[in-house]
Design a protein around this motif. Structure first.
Motif: not given
Length: 83
Positions: A46-55, A57-67
């Motif tokens: 539920g954190h809105a701290e942003g995400f990291t785009a993976l180089r 693959r398509e998925p994005m990764q949460c900066r807080h929990c790495r989901h």
């Protein structure tokens, strides 16, 4: 004979649809805006701290929990094989 309301409902013409959603990038941007209108919010923590785009693959990764999640995860187009 009665007019078929389903057939004559208002909507986008095919050229208008292709102009708005004709490329994979346009579709991804539209899905991102519909899913997270106020910006990315992790579906796991539920954190809105942003995400990291993976180089790689398509998925994005949460900066807080790495989901990892994607724009289409949990939607009707989640398991489609089409681009």
């Amino acid at each position: 004979m009665a007019k078929n309301l389903i057939q004559f409902q208002k909507g986008l013409s095919f050229p208008d649809f292709l102009a708005q959603y004709g490329t994979e990038a346009q579709c991804g941007d539209a899905l991102f805006g519909w899913r997270w209108p106020a910006g990315f919010v992790c579906p796991e923590c539920g954190h809105a701290e942003g995400f990291t785009a993976l180089r790689t693959r398509e998925p994005m990764q949460c900066r807080h929990c790495r989901h990892q999640t994607s724009v289409s995860a949990g939607t009707i187009v989640a398991y489609t094989k089409l681009p």
